[in-house]
Write a protein that holds these residues in place. Structure first.
Motif, PDB file in Angstrom:
ATOM      1  N   LYS A 131      50.156  97.543 -37.017  1.00  0.00           N
ATOM      2  CA  LYS A 131      50.252  98.607 -36.142  1.00  0.00           C
ATOM      3  C   LYS A 131      48.831  99.087 -36.045  1.00  0.00           C
ATOM      4  N   ILE A 132      48.042  99.056 -37.053  1.00  0.00           N
ATOM      5  CA  ILE A 132      46.592  99.778 -37.241  1.00  0.00           C
ATOM      6  C   ILE A 132      45.731  99.058 -36.094  1.00  0.00           C
ATOM      7  N   ARG A 133      45.760  97.938 -36.014  1.00  0.00           N
ATOM      8  CA  ARG A 133      45.050  97.124 -34.786  1.00  0.00           C
ATOM      9  C   ARG A 133      45.387  97.710 -33.495  1.00  0.00           C
ATOM     10  N   ASN A 134      46.480  98.379 -33.297  1.00  0.00           N
ATOM     11  CA  ASN A 134      46.848  98.778 -31.747  1.00  0.00           C
ATOM     12  C   ASN A 134      46.726 100.354 -31.327  1.00  0.00           C
ATOM     13  N   PHE A 135      46.471 100.824 -32.669  1.00  0.00           N
ATOM     14  CA  PHE A 135      46.587 102.433 -32.226  1.00  0.00           C
ATOM     15  C   PHE A 135      45.540 103.178 -33.281  1.00  0.00           C
ATOM     16  N   ASP A 136      44.791 104.349 -32.817  1.00  0.00           N
ATOM     17  CA  ASP A 136      43.685 105.035 -33.491  1.00  0.00           C
ATOM     18  C   ASP A 136      44.356 105.620 -34.619  1.00  0.00           C
ATOM     19  N   SER A 137      45.605 106.218 -34.692  1.00  0.00           N
ATOM     20  CA  SER A 137      46.263 106.906 -35.775  1.00  0.00           C
ATOM     21  C   SER A 137      47.716 106.588 -35.701  1.00  0.00           C
ATOM     22  N   LEU A 138      48.348 106.403 -36.879  1.00  0.00           N
ATOM     23  CA  LEU A 138      49.691 106.100 -37.094  1.00  0.00           C
ATOM     24  C   LEU A 138      50.505 107.238 -37.613  1.00  0.00           C
TER      25      LEU A 138
END
Length: 117
Positions: free
Chosen positions: A35-42
């Motif tokens: 997920k980190i690859r696709n979003f600035d923050s999780l």
């Protein structure tokens, strides 16, 4: 078994029905890294089902990952009836700029609502 679900694109939901060991934390890390690859923050929701505990190795590995990647996390909800796990999470997050809350299993809906915002 580790079950994952999505509440929103930036929210990872994980339900763990075994002890939280180093190997289990490796699976959680793999889910987060995807997920980190696709979003600035999780935002992360982790529920440890009743009757399961956290090993020292699992706890330390999780804390290390959280500190090393704290720039990627906005909110973390930990849902468990394990009081020792709740205390360890609360203590480990003292110096992080990540909003973390612990909930008892009976309050999982409140945790889901909070993490989804």
């Amino acid at each position: 078994m580790l079950a994952s679900f999505e509440l929103a694109g930036h929210v990872i939901g994980l339900i763990i029905n075994r002890d939280l060991t180093g190997e289990t934390v490796d699976e959680i890390i793999a889910e987060c890294d995807k997920k980190i690859r696709n979003f600035d923050s999780l935002n992360i929701f982790i529920e440890l089902e009743r009757g399961h505990e956290v090993t020292l190795k699992g706890l330390l590995k999780g804390i290390n990952y959280k500190y090393s990647n704290s720039d990627y996390f906005d909110k973390i909800a930990i849902v468990t009836d394990s009081r020792s796990f709740q205390i360890a999470v609360d203590l480990s997050d003292t110096f992080l700029d990540v909003e973390t809350r612990t909930y008892e299993l009976k309050d999982r809906l409140e945790a889901l609502q909070w993490i989804s915002l």
